[in-house]
Design a protein around this motif. Sequence first.
Motif, short mmCIF file in Angstrom:
data_model
loop_
_atom_site.label_atom_id
_atom_site.label_comp_id
_atom_site.label_asym_id
_atom_site.label_seq_id
_atom_site.Cartn_x
_atom_site.Cartn_y
_atom_site.Cartn_z
N LYS A 73 -4.66 -1.72 10.71
CA LYS A 73 -5.29 -2.56 9.69
C LYS A 73 -4.34 -3.65 9.20
N ALA A 117 0.34 4.01 1.06
CA ALA A 117 0.13 4.81 2.26
C ALA A 117 1.15 4.51 3.36
N ASP A 125 0.86 -1.18 0.00
CA ASP A 125 0.00 0.00 0.00
C ASP A 125 0.90 1.24 0.00
N GLU A 127 -6.93 6.78 1.45
CA GLU A 127 -6.17 6.83 2.69
C GLU A 127 -4.83 7.53 2.48
N PHE A 153 -3.73 3.58 10.46
CA PHE A 153 -3.42 2.83 9.23
C PHE A 153 -2.75 1.50 9.55
#
Length: 369
Positions: A148, A113, A111, A332, A145
């Motif tokens: 998760k 992010a 990801d 996000e 974040f």
Amino acid sequence: MPTSTSRRRLIKGAGLAGAAAAATTIAAPAIAQPEPTVRWRLTSSYPKSLDTIYGASTLLSKYVGESTDGRFTIDVFAPGEIVPGLQALDAVQNHTVEVAQTALYYYIGKDPAFAPFTTLPFGLNARQQTAWLYHGGGIELQNAFLAKHNVIGFAGGNTGAQMGGWFRKEIKTVADLKGLKMRLPGIAGQVLARLGLVPQNLAGGDIYPALEKGTIDAAEFVGPVDDEKLGFNRVAPYYYYPGWWEGGPTIHFIANLKAWNELPRHYQAAFEAAAAYANADMLAKYDARNPAALRRLVAGGAQLRPFPAEVMDASYKENTALMAEISAKNAEFKTIYDSMLAFRNEEYLWWQVGEYPYDGYMIRARTRG
């Protein structure tokens, strides 16, 4: 039959005995519960030879152990001793180890992010990155974040502004980047890929062999202290600056969320305090050690070169476009990036008044002697 006097003595004695018994019952301390013994394993993404960056892990272990009288211990392992350097996050997620030392931007394949919590190209400098994390909402965004992904993160070091890396040939124009294979992790690799460079993601201990064998044409890692230890100057003479993709990258300790939540609160506090110390200590060490290392590298033949303005401007333009594209696809990432960007813009309002004029003057004064 007891006299009235003896009865009074009996009652008084019984009363005193009863009071003493009651006092004993009330005052008796609860049986102290023994402190739990907890032993964690930490895997690092960095080789032991890089004692400035790897050393933050040993500092964490030292101070956690000392502040808990040895009841909470952390055993530190180098890359490959448990898992390879770039599998640190996976090892924490699946609880192969309880904690890792790593850079979150290594995992943008999972990801994008992840990246801002380490750094972004043309992002925050070291002090600004720390300020954003601690007092600009960064940590809250980070751990929301990371939860998760079954982990929790702690700032555990910062390298300061990094160098732009070692090249076998000079970079004079954007065209010189085309086809160049370079060790360059994170989103910066995607930025330069748009200019024709071929990015490679290699762990620290794997960079020198690849550069020596010609598998890659250029490499960056951190800066003078670590680059000297890794020996890049022996196989690539041109040393470029600045590392615009890493103005102040944070190194993290990431812990398995379940294991973290099971710790007693005072063990968590010991960990948090030790991580904060390691965070400050790493940057101080780099700042103290880089000047002498740079002198030695130049004396040994390294040729310092600034990136041409053409390369800087093209990179800035492509980075701006890439950030917009990622933000459009990943809500996000956009939330995190917008927070960091707003903080950066506000910080430079102060920097142009306070920090930059002072540093600029002192640099000129030094040059004048």
